[in-house]
Design a protein around this motif. Structure first.
Motif, PDB file in Angstrom:
ATOM      1  N   GLN A 268      11.279  13.114 -24.605  1.00  0.00           N
ATOM      2  CA  GLN A 268      12.058  13.643 -25.718  1.00  0.00           C
ATOM      3  C   GLN A 268      13.378  12.905 -25.873  1.00  0.00           C
ATOM      4  O   GLN A 268      13.855  12.680 -27.002  1.00  0.00           O
ATOM      5  CB  GLN A 268      12.319  15.134 -25.499  1.00  0.00           C
ATOM      6  CG  GLN A 268      11.076  16.009 -25.601  1.00  0.00           C
ATOM      7  CD  GLN A 268      11.359  17.451 -25.208  1.00  0.00           C
ATOM      8  OE1 GLN A 268      12.517  17.862 -25.051  1.00  0.00           O
ATOM      9  NE2 GLN A 268      10.296  18.235 -25.025  1.00  0.00           N
ATOM     10  N   LYS A 269      13.963  12.501 -24.771  1.00  0.00           N
ATOM     11  CA  LYS A 269      15.258  11.816 -24.810  1.00  0.00           C
ATOM     12  C   LYS A 269      15.109  10.293 -24.938  1.00  0.00           C
ATOM     13  O   LYS A 269      16.113   9.580 -25.027  1.00  0.00           O
ATOM     14  CB  LYS A 269      16.036  12.124 -23.530  1.00  0.00           C
ATOM     15  CG  LYS A 269      16.425  13.585 -23.379  1.00  0.00           C
ATOM     16  CD  LYS A 269      17.454  14.000 -24.422  1.00  0.00           C
ATOM     17  CE  LYS A 269      17.936  15.423 -24.182  1.00  0.00           C
ATOM     18  NZ  LYS A 269      18.979  15.845 -25.166  1.00  0.00           N
ATOM     19  N   GLY A 270      13.874   9.794 -24.944  1.00  0.00           N
ATOM     20  CA  GLY A 270      13.656   8.350 -25.070  1.00  0.00           C
ATOM     21  C   GLY A 270      14.151   7.561 -23.880  1.00  0.00           C
ATOM     22  O   GLY A 270      14.619   6.421 -24.019  1.00  0.00           O
ATOM     23  N   ALA A 271      14.065   8.155 -22.695  1.00  0.00           N
ATOM     24  CA  ALA A 271      14.530   7.508 -21.468  1.00  0.00           C
ATOM     25  C   ALA A 271      13.337   7.136 -20.599  1.00  0.00           C
ATOM     26  O   ALA A 271      12.238   7.651 -20.754  1.00  0.00           O
ATOM     27  CB  ALA A 271      15.464   8.436 -20.699  1.00  0.00           C
ATOM     28  N   SER A 272      13.594   6.244 -19.657  1.00  0.00           N
ATOM     29  CA  SER A 272      12.559   5.830 -18.723  1.00  0.00           C
ATOM     30  C   SER A 272      12.984   6.192 -17.315  1.00  0.00           C
ATOM     31  O   SER A 272      14.129   6.607 -17.075  1.00  0.00           O
ATOM     32  CB  SER A 272      12.310   4.319 -18.837  1.00  0.00           C
ATOM     33  OG  SER A 272      11.184   3.942 -18.089  1.00  0.00           O
ATOM     34  N   ALA A 273      12.039   6.040 -16.366  1.00  0.00           N
ATOM     35  CA  ALA A 273      12.342   6.370 -14.977  1.00  0.00           C
ATOM     36  C   ALA A 273      11.254   5.787 -14.087  1.00  0.00           C
ATOM     37  O   ALA A 273      10.212   5.333 -14.560  1.00  0.00           O
ATOM     38  CB  ALA A 273      12.429   7.884 -14.787  1.00  0.00           C
ATOM     39  N   GLY A 296       3.405   6.255 -19.250  1.00  0.00           N
ATOM     40  CA  GLY A 296       3.859   4.869 -19.138  1.00  0.00           C
ATOM     41  C   GLY A 296       5.028   4.661 -18.203  1.00  0.00           C
ATOM     42  O   GLY A 296       5.653   3.593 -18.214  1.00  0.00           O
ATOM     43  N   PHE A 297       5.343   5.651 -17.374  1.00  0.00           N
ATOM     44  CA  PHE A 297       6.454   5.498 -16.444  1.00  0.00           C
ATOM     45  C   PHE A 297       6.010   4.716 -15.200  1.00  0.00           C
ATOM     46  O   PHE A 297       4.839   4.724 -14.817  1.00  0.00           O
ATOM     47  CB  PHE A 297       7.012   6.863 -16.034  1.00  0.00           C
ATOM     48  CG  PHE A 297       7.651   7.610 -17.177  1.00  0.00           C
ATOM     49  CD1 PHE A 297       8.576   6.988 -18.008  1.00  0.00           C
ATOM     50  CD2 PHE A 297       7.332   8.928 -17.433  1.00  0.00           C
ATOM     51  CE1 PHE A 297       9.163   7.662 -19.062  1.00  0.00           C
ATOM     52  CE2 PHE A 297       7.914   9.619 -18.478  1.00  0.00           C
ATOM     53  CZ  PHE A 297       8.830   8.986 -19.303  1.00  0.00           C
ATOM     54  N   GLU A 298       6.963   4.080 -14.562  1.00  0.00           N
ATOM     55  CA  GLU A 298       6.678   3.230 -13.405  1.00  0.00           C
ATOM     56  C   GLU A 298       6.383   4.075 -12.177  1.00  0.00           C
ATOM     57  O   GLU A 298       7.037   5.093 -11.926  1.00  0.00           O
ATOM     58  CB  GLU A 298       7.857   2.301 -13.140  1.00  0.00           C
ATOM     59  CG  GLU A 298       7.609   1.296 -12.022  1.00  0.00           C
ATOM     60  CD  GLU A 298       8.730   0.284 -11.900  1.00  0.00           C
ATOM     61  OE1 GLU A 298       8.428  -0.895 -11.618  1.00  0.00           O
ATOM     62  OE2 GLU A 298       9.906   0.670 -12.087  1.00  0.00           O
TER      63      GLU A 298
END
Length: 462
Positions: A268-273, A296-298
Motif C-alpha cells: 500500500q505504501k509502495g515500499a520494498s523490504a 516480489g519481495f526479496e
C-alpha cells in the motif's frame, strides 16, 4: 595372257553419233564397246564404290574418341586444381615477420622449409646440474600463443593467418618422482560494515621434493606454487546517487501470522523490504512465505533455527544453513544464498567452514529494538532518530513482535518518506553503491570456483 584395254582407244576416242544413244539420260548412257575386247569393271578393284555398294549408313561412333579426350582433359584439370588448392601458399606470421607456408603443412615441415636450426635445450638433474647440454627440448614452438609439444609438431597443421613462434628448445628436467605437499590457504578479513562476502577465493599452493631417476639425487624444490589466501570483505553501503537517500528495511525470524499484514502495508505504501526467514517458521507458515514471494519481495535465510552458528560444530552449522535455504525453496520455489545468521553471529571460523554455501552474510546498522517490545511509537522514534543514507534497519516478524511491527510500519514508512528516504530491498540498496555492486553483483547467489578450497581452520569436535 588376256588383253586388257580401256573402254576407248588411246589413239582415237570414239565419236558419238547424234541420234539413238543421246536421247537417254546422261547417267544411263552406255559407251560403245568394241567387239572382242575384255573390259575391267569397278568391282574388280578399280575406281570407287558406288553409294549402293558402300551402304547408306555412316560409320558409327565416329565422335566418341573426341568425347573421351574432352572428359579426360576436364578430369586432369580438376585434379590439378585440387592439388593446387591443397598445396597453395597461405600467409602466416613467423617469429613476428610475414611469411608463406603451404596450407595444412605441418610445423615440422615449416621448420624444414624455412631452414631453421634451433638449438636444443639442456637436460637438467633435479638439483639443476647439467646432465646433457643438448638433451632437453629439441625446439620451442608456440602456435597462436599456445605452446606445442615436440611430439605434436608433425600432426599440427598450419592455416591462414596463423602466428608461429619457433625458437631454441627449453631446458628440461630428468624423469623424476615427486613428493608433493599441499599448502592450504589462510582466511583474511578486511574492512568493516554490515555486509560480508567472499572477495577472493582461497586456492591451495604446493611444495615438492624431487628424486631423479637418472641422477638418483633427491632435492627439495620448495614452493612451486604459492597459495592464494581467501579474503572475506566487510562493507557498508555508500549510495552514489546524488540528491537521493536510501534505506533498506529487513525483517527477521518470520514468517508469522502477521507476515501477510506486513506485506500488505508495504504494498500500500509502495515500499520494498527484505525478509530473512527461519526455516522452521517457513515450514509452519508456508502460505505466508509464498505471499512474500508472490509480492516480489526479496528473500533471505535466518538459518533454520534461532541458534547461534558459532557455537556449533562444522557439520551442525552447515546443516542449519542448508536446511534454512531448502525450506525457503520448498515453500516458494525460489533459491537464495543470502544469509542473516541468528544474532548476526558469523565468525571467521564459520565463514571458513561454510563460505561455499553463502553468497553474503548481512547484519544491520540500525536496530529498531522492537524485539524488546517497547511499543510501536518507540520503534518509529528509534529508527527515525538513527537512520542515515545507506542504513540497514532490523525489524522483527515473529509471534511476539509481529503485531507491533504491523502497527509501527505505516508511521515508520511515512516518517522515512518525509525525511527524503526511498525504502528499498537489500539488493536494491547495494546497487546504489557502484563499488560494492561490482564486488557483489548477486548477493543471493554463490559460485565457488573449481580450483578453490575452504581455508584451513581448527578442528572442532562433532
Amino acid at each position: 595372257m588376256p588383253h586388257y584395254t580401256t573402254s576407248y582407244s588411246t589413239k582415237k576416242r570414239p565419236a558419238y553419233r547424234p541420234g539413238a544413244a543421246q536421247h537417254l539420260p546422261s547417267a544411263n548412257r552406255r559407251r560403245v564397246r568394241k567387239p572382242g575386247v575384255q573390259y575391267l569393271h569397278h568391282s574388280q578393284g578399280f575406281g570407287r564404290k558406288t553409294r549402293r555398294q558402300m551402304g547408306s549408313r555412316r560409320p558409327q561412333n565416329s565422335r566418341r574418341p573426341y568425347a573421351f579426350i574432352a572428359v579426360g582433359c576436364a578430369f586432369l584439370f580438376f585434379v590439378a586444381s585440387v592439388i593446387w588448392y591443397m598445396n597453395r601458399s597461405v600467409d602466416i606470421t613467423l617469429n613476428g615477420a610475414d611469411a608463406k607456408a603451404r596450407i595444412n603443412s605441418s610445423i615440422e615441415q615449416l621448420i624444414a622449409d624455412q631452414g631453421l636450426e634451433p638449438t636444443p635445450g639442456k637436460l637438467l638433474a633435479v638439483d639443476d646440474a647439467v646432465l646433457d647440454k643438448r638433451g632437453g627440448e629439441r625446439v620451442s614452438v608456440k602456435l597462436n600463443g599456445r605452446q606445442v609439444d615436440n611430439d605434436k609438431l608433425v600432426e599440427t597443421r598450419l592455416q591462414e593467418h596463423d602466428e608461429v613462434e619457433i625458437g631454441d628448445g627449453r631446458d628440461e628436467y630428468e624423469p623424476h618422482e615427486v613428493q608433493a605437499t599441499t599448502i592450504e590457504p589462510k582466511l583474511v578479513t578486511t574492512g568493516s560494515g554490515a555486509i560480508e562476502y567472499v572477495k577472493t577465493w582461497g586456492v591451495p599452493g604446493r611444495s615438492e621434493v624431487w628424486t631423479g631417476k637418472t641422477s638418483g639425487k633427491t632435492f627439495d624444490r620448495g614452493v612451486v606454487k604459492d597459495a592464494v589466501d581467501c579474503v572475506v570483505a566487510r562493507a557498508s553501503v555508500n549510495p552514489d546517487v546524488k540528491g537521493k537517500k536510501y534505506v533498506a528495511l529487513t525483517f527477521d525470524e518470520g514468517p508469522s501470522e502477521y507476515t501477510e499484514q506486513i506485506v500488505s502495508v508495504l504494498q500500500q505504501k509502495g515500499a520494498s523490504a527484505t525478509f530473512f526467514l527461519a526455516g522452521n517458521a517457513v515450514e509452519e507458515h508456508a502460505d505466508a512465505a509464498k505471499a512474500i514471494a508472490a509480492a516480489g519481495f526479496e528473500l533471505g535465510s535466518n538459518s533454520y533455527e534461532d541458534k547461534s552458528l558459532t557455537d556449533q560444530s562444522t557439520s551442525a552449522a552447515r546443516k542449519q544453513i542448508s536446511a534454512g535455504f531448502d525450506a525457503i525453496e520448498q515453500a516458494t520455489g525460489k533459491r537464495t544464498a543470502l544469509l542473516r545468521a541468528p544474532f548476526a553471529a558469523f565468525s571467521e571460523r564459520t565463514w571458513a567452514e561454510t563460505m561455499d554455501m553463502v553468497g553474503a552474510a548481512v547484519s544491520w546498522n540500525v536496530d529498531s529494538g522492537d524485539w524488546m517490545l517497547p511499543g510501536a511509537d518507540a520503534v518509529v522514534s528509534s529508527v527515525l532518530g538513527s537512520v542515515s543514507n545507506g542504513s540497514i534497519v532490523l525489524l522483527t516478524d515473529n509471534a511476539s513482535s509481529g503485531r507491533q511491527a504491523v502497527e509501527a510500519l505505516p508511521a515508520l514508512l511515512d516518517g522515512l518518506r518525509r525525511e527524503g528516504y526511498e525504502v528499498v530491498s537489500l539488493s536494491e540498496l547495494i546497487a546504489t553503491d557502484d563499488d560494492l555492486a561490482k564486488a557483489l553483483p548477486t548477493p543471493g547467489k554463490v559460485s565457488m570456483p573449481k580450483d578453490a578450497v575452504l581455508p584451513r581452520v581448527a578442528k572442532t569436535e562433532e
